[in-house]
Design an enzyme around this catalytic site. Sequence first.
Site, mmCIF file in Angstrom:
data_model
loop_
_atom_site.group_PDB
_atom_site.id
_atom_site.type_symbol
_atom_site.label_atom_id
_atom_site.label_comp_id
_atom_site.label_asym_id
_atom_site.label_seq_id
_atom_site.Cartn_x
_atom_site.Cartn_y
_atom_site.Cartn_z
ATOM 1 N N HIS A 1 0.810 -1.223 0.000
ATOM 2 C CA HIS A 1 0.000 0.000 0.000
ATOM 3 C C HIS A 1 0.843 1.273 0.000
ATOM 4 O O HIS A 1 0.304 2.378 -0.154
ATOM 5 C CB HIS A 1 -0.982 -0.001 1.188
ATOM 6 C CG HIS A 1 -0.360 0.231 2.523
ATOM 7 N ND1 HIS A 1 -0.073 -0.792 3.413
ATOM 8 C CD2 HIS A 1 0.020 1.369 3.142
ATOM 9 C CE1 HIS A 1 0.450 -0.281 4.512
ATOM 10 N NE2 HIS A 1 0.513 1.029 4.380
ATOM 11 N N ASP B 1 0.044 -7.534 1.243
ATOM 12 C CA ASP B 1 0.551 -6.191 1.482
ATOM 13 C C ASP B 1 2.081 -6.146 1.478
ATOM 14 O O ASP B 1 2.699 -5.504 2.324
ATOM 15 C CB ASP B 1 0.002 -5.631 2.797
ATOM 16 C CG ASP B 1 0.134 -4.115 2.875
ATOM 17 O OD1 ASP B 1 0.266 -3.477 1.820
ATOM 18 O OD2 ASP B 1 0.129 -3.576 4.003
ATOM 19 N N GLY C 1 3.276 6.259 7.962
ATOM 20 C CA GLY C 1 4.644 6.494 7.513
ATOM 21 C C GLY C 1 5.597 5.418 7.983
ATOM 22 O O GLY C 1 6.677 5.242 7.417
ATOM 23 N N ASN C 2 5.217 4.684 9.041
ATOM 24 C CA ASN C 2 6.019 3.546 9.505
ATOM 25 C C ASN C 2 5.834 2.317 8.615
ATOM 26 O O ASN C 2 6.616 1.353 8.713
ATOM 27 C CB ASN C 2 5.647 3.158 10.934
ATOM 28 C CG ASN C 2 6.355 4.004 11.979
ATOM 29 O OD1 ASN C 2 5.755 4.872 12.578
ATOM 30 N ND2 ASN C 2 7.635 3.748 12.180
ATOM 31 N N SER C 3 4.806 2.327 7.785
ATOM 32 C CA SER C 3 4.477 1.151 6.974
ATOM 33 C C SER C 3 5.674 0.710 6.139
ATOM 34 O O SER C 3 6.297 1.517 5.441
ATOM 35 C CB SER C 3 3.300 1.465 6.051
ATOM 36 O OG SER C 3 2.137 1.725 6.790
ATOM 37 N N GLY D 1 -11.871 -18.930 -10.774
ATOM 38 C CA GLY D 1 -12.019 -18.288 -12.069
ATOM 39 C C GLY D 1 -13.435 -17.903 -12.425
ATOM 40 O O GLY D 1 -13.868 -18.112 -13.560
#
Length: 455
Positions: A180, A219, A293-295, A357
């Site tokens: 992200h 992620d 911001g730590n991500s 699918g």
Amino acid sequence: MSDFYNNDENNYNDYNNYEYKSEVTPQPKKPKNHTFLKVIAFLLCMGVAGAGSVQIYKFMDNSKFNMSEESKSDESSTPVSKIEDETKESDNKSEQPVPEPQNLPGLFDIASRTDSKYLPDIVDEIMPSVVGVSSTFEFTKQYSSWGWGFQQPESVTQEAVGTGTGIVMTEDGYIITNAHVIYDSSEEYHAGEAKAVSVLFSDKNEYDAKIIAYDVETDIAVLKIDETGFTPATFGNSDDLRVGELVIAVGNPLGFELFGSVTSGIVSALNREISINEKNMTLIQTDAAINSGNSGGPLLNSCGQVIGINSAKMSSSYASGTASIEGLGFAIPINDARTIIDDLINNGYVTGRPQIGITAVDIDEMYSSYLGLPMGIYVRSVAEGSAAEMAGLRTGDVIIGINDEAVTSMDELNAVKNQFKAGDTVTLKVYRDGEDIDIPLVLHDANAEMSVQKN
């Protein structure tokens, strides 16, 4: 003392009243004053009695109150000097210094591993391996304007910059971060993949980076700098973590002005299953401060090894006017991330992820009554060449079970499906033309569903 003087006065009066026959009357003798001697005797008696009391108390304490007549006699005749010596000895014992209690260990001591390092040394070692990731997104904003008497739709293309944190993985410039950080799926912008990414190091050097691949479901993203000579982080084993163990988070909260901020805490829980952006994830929970911001930054153990990738924080309020949630940070276990990272680098996507699918819609109780169909998953389309097509699924089928387990929604179907790997066979129970049928299906590899490879 008052009795002593009264008796003397009586004797003196009797003496004066005595009648003598002699012509010369002799002067009566003054009675001798024995007050001083009696006071001395009284004090001696009191001294002996007091000393005897001390000795009796000590004896009673030593003999558990079993005192004989002989011991009483001996104590009553104890010299005063002996009593004074023993009293001084008792006083000296009571004046002996009390040993101070030993210092108890602090939180860092009891929460650290036996092979832990000094915290500032950990920070010094990891800082060259922590980077700031700046992503530039491009998005189109729709709005309406009035012209020639009526409203006209218009659009304008704008840019937005987001920041996060990354971890240097190799000497030749591979960097890992959160998906992200470089891919935006927010409702506000829905900008998609960043059009440009740059990486800032602690020595202020900045480099352009290329997106190798990313996986929005887990992620995780991998970036690459076309340079060498970087300092890779040391990676540990997240399976060795224990609840209560010390952890350290490093990152860039709220942008690069707070570059390289260090926070600490403990492991609050392991294998915590939570849903983030409708994705079910199994994460490490910690009370170390993790903010926007730590991500993508590292979560370290007390040996300085990366054991997690900081990913999320719960911070919403329960109700207006109440304090926000604090101390609920989450990180991706590094052991889970290893396989994903290897797949992203080697294949450009996550291998082994099962896929049926189809596109489908849930039939809830209301639609079931209205359409006259059972509750389940209504198949709207079947992808060409997919596992569903090869198994014989058709548009209009209603999936009501998988492996003898009833399902009424896509979430329930995926929860069971994701317990298997690509290549495994499952059995779908399908409602078709008024009857239930079983359809075996070999799950395919979802190599393009949730992952993206960059050329």
